[in-house]
Design a protein around this motif. Structure first.
Motif, PDB file in Angstrom:
ATOM      1  N   VAL A  15       0.853  -1.197   0.000  1.00 17.73           N
ATOM      2  CA  VAL A  15       0.000   0.000   0.000  1.00 17.73           C
ATOM      3  C   VAL A  15       0.886   1.243   0.000  1.00 17.73           C
ATOM      4  O   VAL A  15       1.666   1.468   0.913  1.00 17.73           O
ATOM      5  N   VAL A  16       0.775   2.022  -1.059  1.00 21.95           N
ATOM      6  CA  VAL A  16       1.562   3.243  -1.212  1.00 21.95           C
ATOM      7  C   VAL A  16       0.820   4.420  -0.590  1.00 21.95           C
ATOM      8  O   VAL A  16       1.412   5.287   0.053  1.00 21.95           O
ATOM      9  N   LEU A  17      -0.489   4.457  -0.793  1.00 24.18           N
ATOM     10  CA  LEU A  17      -1.311   5.562  -0.331  1.00 24.18           C
ATOM     11  C   LEU A  17      -2.729   5.068  -0.126  1.00 24.18           C
ATOM     12  O   LEU A  17      -3.219   4.241  -0.893  1.00 24.18           O
ATOM     13  N   TYR A  18      -3.366   5.573   0.911  1.00 25.43           N
ATOM     14  CA  TYR A  18      -4.793   5.308   1.076  1.00 25.43           C
ATOM     15  C   TYR A  18      -5.439   6.524   1.720  1.00 25.43           C
ATOM     16  O   TYR A  18      -4.791   7.306   2.397  1.00 25.43           O
ATOM     17  N   THR A  19      -6.712   6.662   1.457  1.00 20.63           N
ATOM     18  CA  THR A  19      -7.478   7.745   2.055  1.00 20.63           C
ATOM     19  C   THR A  19      -8.872   7.260   2.393  1.00 20.63           C
ATOM     20  O   THR A  19      -9.447   6.458   1.658  1.00 20.63           O
ATOM     21  N   LYS A  20      -9.372   7.730   3.495  1.00 22.86           N
ATOM     22  CA  LYS A  20     -10.775   7.533   3.850  1.00 22.86           C
ATOM     23  C   LYS A  20     -11.485   8.751   3.295  1.00 22.86           C
ATOM     24  O   LYS A  20     -11.175   9.872   3.646  1.00 22.86           O
ATOM     25  N   PHE A  21     -12.398   8.541   2.367  1.00 19.65           N
ATOM     26  CA  PHE A  21     -13.072   9.668   1.745  1.00 19.65           C
ATOM     27  C   PHE A  21     -13.895  10.434   2.789  1.00 19.65           C
ATOM     28  O   PHE A  21     -14.612   9.820   3.584  1.00 19.65           O
ATOM     29  N   PRO A  22     -13.820  11.760   2.769  1.00 19.54           N
ATOM     30  CA  PRO A  22     -14.626  12.545   3.714  1.00 19.54           C
ATOM     31  C   PRO A  22     -16.108  12.469   3.350  1.00 19.54           C
ATOM     32  O   PRO A  22     -16.459  12.174   2.205  1.00 19.54           O
ATOM     33  N   ASP A  23     -16.954  12.740   4.317  1.00 22.70           N
ATOM     34  CA  ASP A  23     -18.403  12.698   4.088  1.00 22.70           C
ATOM     35  C   ASP A  23     -18.845  13.643   2.977  1.00 22.70           C
ATOM     36  O   ASP A  23     -19.881  13.424   2.357  1.00 22.70           O
ATOM     37  N   THR A  24     -18.056  14.666   2.725  1.00 20.56           N
ATOM     38  CA  THR A  24     -18.429  15.638   1.694  1.00 20.56           C
ATOM     39  C   THR A  24     -18.158  15.129   0.277  1.00 20.56           C
ATOM     40  O   THR A  24     -18.650  15.711  -0.686  1.00 20.56           O
ATOM     41  N   LYS A  43       1.351  -0.905  -4.958  1.00 16.58           N
ATOM     42  CA  LYS A  43       2.417  -1.112  -5.930  1.00 16.58           C
ATOM     43  C   LYS A  43       2.764  -2.595  -5.938  1.00 16.58           C
ATOM     44  O   LYS A  43       3.096  -3.175  -4.908  1.00 16.58           O
ATOM     45  N   THR A  44       2.646  -3.194  -7.121  1.00 15.20           N
ATOM     46  CA  THR A  44       3.037  -4.593  -7.306  1.00 15.20           C
ATOM     47  C   THR A  44       3.801  -4.696  -8.615  1.00 15.20           C
ATOM     48  O   THR A  44       3.375  -4.134  -9.628  1.00 15.20           O
ATOM     49  N   ASN A  45       4.916  -5.373  -8.573  1.00 11.11           N
ATOM     50  CA  ASN A  45       5.729  -5.565  -9.784  1.00 11.11           C
ATOM     51  C   ASN A  45       6.000  -4.251 -10.514  1.00 11.11           C
ATOM     52  O   ASN A  45       5.851  -4.158 -11.723  1.00 11.11           O
ATOM     53  N   ASN A  46       6.389  -3.222  -9.766  1.00 13.41           N
ATOM     54  CA  ASN A  46       6.710  -1.903 -10.324  1.00 13.41           C
ATOM     55  C   ASN A  46       5.543  -1.257 -11.061  1.00 13.41           C
ATOM     56  O   ASN A  46       5.742  -0.424 -11.933  1.00 13.41           O
ATOM     57  N   THR A  47       4.328  -1.674 -10.742  1.00 12.84           N
ATOM     58  CA  THR A  47       3.124  -1.099 -11.333  1.00 12.84           C
ATOM     59  C   THR A  47       2.238  -0.588 -10.203  1.00 12.84           C
ATOM     60  O   THR A  47       2.090  -1.242  -9.172  1.00 12.84           O
ATOM     61  N   TYR A  48       1.660   0.572 -10.421  1.00  9.92           N
ATOM     62  CA  TYR A  48       0.741   1.144  -9.441  1.00  9.92           C
ATOM     63  C   TYR A  48      -0.694   0.867  -9.870  1.00  9.92           C
ATOM     64  O   TYR A  48      -1.018   0.972 -11.049  1.00  9.92           O
ATOM     65  N   GLN A  49      -1.514   0.513  -8.912  1.00 11.88           N
ATOM     66  CA  GLN A  49      -2.923   0.242  -9.184  1.00 11.88           C
ATOM     67  C   GLN A  49      -3.770   0.967  -8.154  1.00 11.88           C
ATOM     68  O   GLN A  49      -3.615   0.754  -6.952  1.00 11.88           O
ATOM     69  N   ALA A  50      -4.668   1.819  -8.640  1.00  8.46           N
ATOM     70  CA  ALA A  50      -5.627   2.492  -7.764  1.00  8.46           C
ATOM     71  C   ALA A  50      -6.920   1.704  -7.762  1.00  8.46           C
ATOM     72  O   ALA A  50      -7.285   1.090  -8.761  1.00  8.46           O
ATOM     73  N   PHE A  51      -7.604   1.705  -6.637  1.00  8.67           N
ATOM     74  CA  PHE A  51      -8.925   1.110  -6.577  1.00  8.67           C
ATOM     75  C   PHE A  51      -9.715   1.706  -5.425  1.00  8.67           C
ATOM     76  O   PHE A  51      -9.167   2.335  -4.533  1.00  8.67           O
ATOM     77  N   ILE A  52     -11.017   1.530  -5.487  1.00 10.53           N
ATOM     78  CA  ILE A  52     -11.955   2.047  -4.499  1.00 10.53           C
ATOM     79  C   ILE A  52     -12.523   0.855  -3.733  1.00 10.53           C
ATOM     80  O   ILE A  52     -12.848  -0.177  -4.326  1.00 10.53           O
TER      81      ILE A  52
END
Length: 108
Positions: A15-24, A43-52
């Motif tokens: 996990v490179v970055l995570y955020t808890k989305f604000p109520d707004t 980050k896996t295998n030098n690739t970044y993947q974003a997801f919700i």
């Protein structure tokens, strides 16, 4: 559920970055505005993947209220089909990773 999920994210090395989305932060759906829980970048295998991720203590989407199911279905479509960002409902971070892999690689 969310506290345990955040603790898992803190321990996960990929996990490179995570955020808890604000109520707004809301997206419109046919059932009304919807606020997803988490945005995560790994980050896996030098690739970044974003997801919700929508964290729910109930794993079976069909056991949720109809309005929740409709909002989740609309969010899946909005993120994945329109923005190419995977969206999963999960009870834990490991569950979210498994569902992400299934979604991206069709490994069930």
């Amino acid at each position: 559920t969310e506290r345990g999920f955040a603790q898992e994210l803190e321990k996960a090395g990929e996990v490179v970055l995570y955020t808890k989305f604000p109520d707004t932060y809301r997206i419109p759906t046919p059932e009304g505005n919807y606020n997803p829980d988490w945005g995560i970048i790994i980050k896996t295998n030098n690739t970044y993947q974003a997801f919700i991720v929508e964290t729910k203590s109930e794993d079976d989407k069909n056991k949720l209220r109809d309005s929740e199911i409709n909002k989740i279905n609309a969010a899946e479509k909005a993120y994945y089909e329109l923005m190419d960002i995977p969206y999963v409902q999960a009870k834990s971070y490991q569950d979210a990773k498994d569902k992400l892999n299934n979604l991206l690689y069709n490994t069930e």
